[in-house]
Design a protein around this motif. Structure first.
Motif, PDB file in Angstrom:
ATOM      1  N   HIS A 107       0.860  -1.181   0.000  1.00  0.00           N
ATOM      2  CA  HIS A 107       0.000   0.000   0.000  1.00  0.00           C
ATOM      3  C   HIS A 107       0.895   1.230   0.000  1.00  0.00           C
ATOM      4  CE1 HIS A 107      -3.308  -2.728   0.674  1.00  0.00           C
ATOM      5  NE2 HIS A 107      -2.644  -3.244   1.696  1.00  0.00           N
ATOM      6  N   PHE A 108       0.318   2.395   0.281  1.00  0.00           N
ATOM      7  CA  PHE A 108       1.140   3.601   0.317  1.00  0.00           C
ATOM      8  C   PHE A 108       0.557   4.588   1.314  1.00  0.00           C
ATOM      9  CE2 PHE A 108      -2.115   4.574  -2.817  1.00  0.00           C
ATOM     10  CZ  PHE A 108      -2.409   5.917  -2.611  1.00  0.00           C
ATOM     11  N   MET A 109       1.370   5.582   1.657  1.00  0.00           N
ATOM     12  CA  MET A 109       0.946   6.699   2.487  1.00  0.00           C
ATOM     13  C   MET A 109       1.319   7.991   1.771  1.00  0.00           C
ATOM     14  SD  MET A 109       2.051   5.654   6.378  1.00  0.00           S
ATOM     15  CE  MET A 109       3.784   5.496   5.942  1.00  0.00           C
ATOM     16  N   LEU A 110       0.507   9.017   1.948  1.00  0.00           N
ATOM     17  CA  LEU A 110       0.853  10.367   1.509  1.00  0.00           C
ATOM     18  C   LEU A 110       1.291  11.161   2.731  1.00  0.00           C
ATOM     19  CD1 LEU A 110      -1.946  11.380  -1.029  1.00  0.00           C
ATOM     20  CD2 LEU A 110       0.411  10.719  -1.537  1.00  0.00           C
ATOM     21  N   LEU A 111       2.476  11.757   2.644  1.00  0.00           N
ATOM     22  CA  LEU A 111       3.051  12.470   3.781  1.00  0.00           C
ATOM     23  C   LEU A 111       3.373  13.904   3.390  1.00  0.00           C
ATOM     24  CD1 LEU A 111       5.631   9.797   5.017  1.00  0.00           C
ATOM     25  CD2 LEU A 111       3.258  10.065   5.715  1.00  0.00           C
ATOM     26  N   CYS A 112       2.883  14.838   4.180  1.00  0.00           N
ATOM     27  CA  CYS A 112       3.230  16.251   4.039  1.00  0.00           C
ATOM     28  C   CYS A 112       2.742  16.944   5.294  1.00  0.00           C
ATOM     29  CB  CYS A 112       2.599  16.876   2.790  1.00  0.00           C
ATOM     30  SG  CYS A 112       0.785  16.858   2.746  1.00  0.00           S
ATOM     31  N   THR A 113       3.029  18.218   5.435  1.00  0.00           N
ATOM     32  CA  THR A 113       2.478  18.939   6.576  1.00  0.00           C
ATOM     33  C   THR A 113       0.974  19.091   6.391  1.00  0.00           C
ATOM     34  OG1 THR A 113       2.825  21.102   5.547  1.00  0.00           O
ATOM     35  CG2 THR A 113       4.615  20.235   6.916  1.00  0.00           C
ATOM     36  N   ARG A 114       0.290  19.233   7.499  1.00  0.00           N
ATOM     37  CA  ARG A 114      -1.164  19.389   7.440  1.00  0.00           C
ATOM     38  C   ARG A 114      -1.538  20.688   6.722  1.00  0.00           C
ATOM     39  NH1 ARG A 114      -5.860  17.714  10.304  1.00  0.00           N
ATOM     40  NH2 ARG A 114      -7.567  18.669   9.139  1.00  0.00           N
ATOM     41  N   ASP A 115      -0.731  21.732   6.895  1.00  0.00           N
ATOM     42  CA  ASP A 115      -1.051  22.999   6.239  1.00  0.00           C
ATOM     43  C   ASP A 115      -1.015  22.861   4.722  1.00  0.00           C
ATOM     44  OD1 ASP A 115      -1.367  24.282   8.675  1.00  0.00           O
ATOM     45  OD2 ASP A 115       0.713  24.964   8.756  1.00  0.00           O
ATOM     46  N   LEU A 116      -0.029  22.113   4.197  1.00  0.00           N
ATOM     47  CA  LEU A 116       0.036  21.910   2.748  1.00  0.00           C
ATOM     48  C   LEU A 116      -1.142  21.081   2.262  1.00  0.00           C
ATOM     49  CD1 LEU A 116       1.510  22.133   0.030  1.00  0.00           C
ATOM     50  CD2 LEU A 116       2.763  20.060   0.642  1.00  0.00           C
ATOM     51  N   LEU A 117      -1.477  20.023   2.993  1.00  0.00           N
ATOM     52  CA  LEU A 117      -2.607  19.179   2.607  1.00  0.00           C
ATOM     53  C   LEU A 117      -3.894  19.983   2.574  1.00  0.00           C
ATOM     54  CD1 LEU A 117      -3.781  16.339   2.022  1.00  0.00           C
ATOM     55  CD2 LEU A 117      -4.104  16.099   4.478  1.00  0.00           C
ATOM     56  N   ASP A 118      -4.163  20.717   3.647  1.00  0.00           N
ATOM     57  CA  ASP A 118      -5.406  21.484   3.716  1.00  0.00           C
ATOM     58  C   ASP A 118      -5.478  22.533   2.613  1.00  0.00           C
ATOM     59  OD1 ASP A 118      -6.215  20.035   5.878  1.00  0.00           O
ATOM     60  OD2 ASP A 118      -6.309  21.699   7.284  1.00  0.00           O
ATOM     61  N   ALA A 119      -4.360  23.232   2.375  1.00  0.00           N
ATOM     62  CA  ALA A 119      -4.373  24.289   1.361  1.00  0.00           C
ATOM     63  C   ALA A 119      -4.621  23.730  -0.030  1.00  0.00           C
ATOM     64  CB  ALA A 119      -3.051  25.050   1.400  1.00  0.00           C
ATOM     65  N   THR A 120      -4.020  22.571  -0.328  1.00  0.00           N
ATOM     66  CA  THR A 120      -4.185  21.968  -1.657  1.00  0.00           C
ATOM     67  C   THR A 120      -5.615  21.496  -1.859  1.00  0.00           C
ATOM     68  OG1 THR A 120      -1.870  21.259  -1.542  1.00  0.00           O
ATOM     69  CG2 THR A 120      -3.249  20.246  -3.233  1.00  0.00           C
ATOM     70  N   VAL A 121      -6.177  20.845  -0.841  1.00  0.00           N
ATOM     71  CA  VAL A 121      -7.566  20.388  -0.922  1.00  0.00           C
ATOM     72  C   VAL A 121      -8.515  21.586  -0.989  1.00  0.00           C
ATOM     73  CG1 VAL A 121      -9.409  19.233   0.378  1.00  0.00           C
ATOM     74  CG2 VAL A 121      -7.147  18.168   0.179  1.00  0.00           C
ATOM     75  N   ARG A 122      -8.272  22.562  -0.134  1.00  0.00           N
ATOM     76  CA  ARG A 122      -9.160  23.732  -0.072  1.00  0.00           C
ATOM     77  C   ARG A 122      -9.203  24.458  -1.414  1.00  0.00           C
ATOM     78  NH1 ARG A 122      -7.193  25.640   4.390  1.00  0.00           N
ATOM     79  NH2 ARG A 122      -5.669  27.055   3.487  1.00  0.00           N
ATOM     80  N   ALA A 123      -8.048  24.630  -2.045  1.00  0.00           N
ATOM     81  CA  ALA A 123      -8.008  25.338  -3.324  1.00  0.00           C
ATOM     82  C   ALA A 123      -8.825  24.610  -4.386  1.00  0.00           C
ATOM     83  CB  ALA A 123      -6.562  25.496  -3.775  1.00  0.00           C
ATOM     84  N   GLN A 124      -8.729  23.285  -4.416  1.00  0.00           N
ATOM     85  CA  GLN A 124      -9.466  22.538  -5.431  1.00  0.00           C
ATOM     86  C   GLN A 124     -10.960  22.533  -5.133  1.00  0.00           C
ATOM     87  OE1 GLN A 124      -7.660  18.873  -6.590  1.00  0.00           O
ATOM     88  NE2 GLN A 124      -9.398  18.177  -7.807  1.00  0.00           N
TER      89      GLN A 124
END
Length: 464
Positions: A107-124
């Motif tokens: 399987h896999f995991m996606l790793l980044c800071t929460r701020d980057l994740l939220d900003a990327t999702v929020r923008a889309q």
């Protein structure tokens, strides 16, 4: 649709709320997200999400749900610097049962800071013209009765109050959700709730990784052993964007890390079961101070068991069930819950009788899977519950511990275990006859006695 039924209101603009908005955007004319904070336009910190400074991960079960809701989001995240880590190939993990081998990818995991994740999702999400954001706006109360919710009362920063009328209200306000109180104010009974509190404390710090270790470095995870009856102490190092390592140390009641920056490396070296995390950060550049939190209790509300449930109301994310973050399941469960919400609305039809209750029951399924994984370990921590683990929990934990021990030396068992940990499959796969036999036999290969870092990784980290 009438004006009333054409609008959905989502309370909370964090990850769960944004995903709920996206899930509903294809079924209604308008979705309004109401958020207390002023949301940043980029990957910046915000006041209402203090846990963002600690480690976060999306297991593949959650990442696939995210991709289902937002096609292309995994590519956008990796393009912004997120790491796609292979499980267990890109993991160095000391479990309670010993070092795991780095088996071929399952399987896999996606790793980044929460701020980057939220900003990327929020923008889309907010690029969808059907979705409107009202940030810097406080939710005061639900509108409606014990049989049907009709909207919410809100207040803007200038003090003006108004009512948002909605055909569906989604509570995604997180651990601070006031839903139990709102339901009792309608005259409904208080929902059944269970808490398992391991007393876990988190201390996290960001580091600049050594230059040669900024790409392709594995996750390093030293887990606590909850079976000893003593406080558990652990630590995890996650590679995140911009050549950084995010390191979180954690300890249960009586073994907590300090909030003191000067004590961070000492705790990693002297309190964890192995000093590998301390060795690694000792050769990295610290970036900023230590972040500290105690908000780690497992708390589940059984809204799906309520004898009566109002039409037009659902609860999602941490407002429904909040997990000890050490297992990394909260965001994945929120994403799977949003998919479940969308699927029920599409299948049953917007505004159909009993829609909210059906959706609430559907969202309880991914919650239940992660809940059993979390409390299966935490319930054994001293003081976690008033009564201690039940007989069922003791039996289940004994079997899971045997499977984890077997997985240290059996790749097939390791894959099945990660099927469940990644939230791609349910725990029933662990009860297949072949798994029962494998658990009885035990590991097929001898235990590892050394940290399974490669010679290249040791050199890159400055350890050889």
């Amino acid at each position: 649709m009438s004006e009333r039924t054409a609008t959905a209101v989502v309370l909370g603009g964090s990850l769960a709320g944004m995903l709920a908005a996206r899930a509903l955007a294809g079924t209604v004319g308008r979705v309004v997200v109401v958020e207390r904070d002023t949301l940043p336009t980029g990957p910046d910190a915000r006041r209402g999400l203090p846990q963002a400074r600690h480690v976060h991960q999306l297991w593949s079960g959650g990442a696939l749900a995210l991709e289902d809701l937002l096609p292309g989001i995994i590519e956008r995240l990796t393009g912004a610097g997120a790491h796609r880590q292979r499980v267990t190939t890109d993991m160095v993990m000391l479990s309670a049962q010993g070092w795991f081998r780095r088996w071929a990818q399952s399987h896999f995991m996606l790793l980044c800071t929460r701020d980057l994740l939220d900003a990327t999702v929020r923008a889309q999400v907010l690029a969808d013209e059907r979705i409107e954001l009202l940030d810097a706006t406080e939710v005061l109360s639900l509108c409606g009765t014990d049989t049907a919710v009709t909207g919410v009362r809100i207040r803007r920063t200038d003090g003006t109050e108004s009512t948002l009328t909605a055909g569906l209200v989604v509570d995604a306000t997180g651990r601070a959700s006031r839903m139990p109180r709102w339901l009792t104010e309608f005259g409904l009974p208080e929902p059944e709730r269970r808490e398992v509190d391991a007393g876990l404390v988190y201390a996290s710090r960001l580091y600049r990784a050594p230059e040669e270790a900024r790409d392709g470095f594995p996750v390093v995870n030293v887990q606590a052993d909850p079976r000893t009856g003593r406080p558990g102490r652990g630590g995890v190092l996650l590679p995140v964007e911009d050549g950084q390592w995010l390191v979180t140390l954690h300890g249960t009641r009586g073994g907590e890390p300090a909030s003191d920056t000067a004590d961070f490396e000492r705790y990693a070296r002297e309190e964890l079961r192995h000093p590998v995390v301390a060795d690694l950060i000792g050769r990295a550049e610290p970036l900023g101070d230590v972040a500290f939190t105690r908000m780690t209790v497992n708390r589940r509300h059984y809204y799906e068991r309520m004898p009566a449930w109002p039409e037009n109301l659902v609860v999602l994310g941490d407002a429904l069930a909040a997990f000890n973050p050490v297992y990394g399941h909260g965001m994945s469960v929120a994403a799977q819950g949003a998919v479940a919400l969308r699927d029920v609305v599409v299948r049953r039809g917007w505004g159909s009788p009993g829609l909210a209750r059906r959706a609430q029951r559907a969202m309880a399924r991914p919650v239940a899977a992660a809940w059993d994984l979390a409390i299966g370990q935490d319930v054994f921590c001293p003081g976690a519950t008033r009564t201690g683990p039940t007989l069922r929990e003791r039996l289940a934990a004994a079997y899971v511990n045997r499977l984890l021990y077997t997985a240290t030396g059996n790749g097939r068992v390791a894959r099945k275990v990660t099927d469940v940990m990644s939230l791609e499959r349910g725990a029933e796969v662990l009860l297949a006859p072949g798994m029962l036999l494998a658990a009885a036999v035990g590991p097929l290969r001898p235990p590892l006695n050394e940290v399974p870092l490669t010679a290249e990784e040791l050199k890159a980290a400055g350890l050889s």
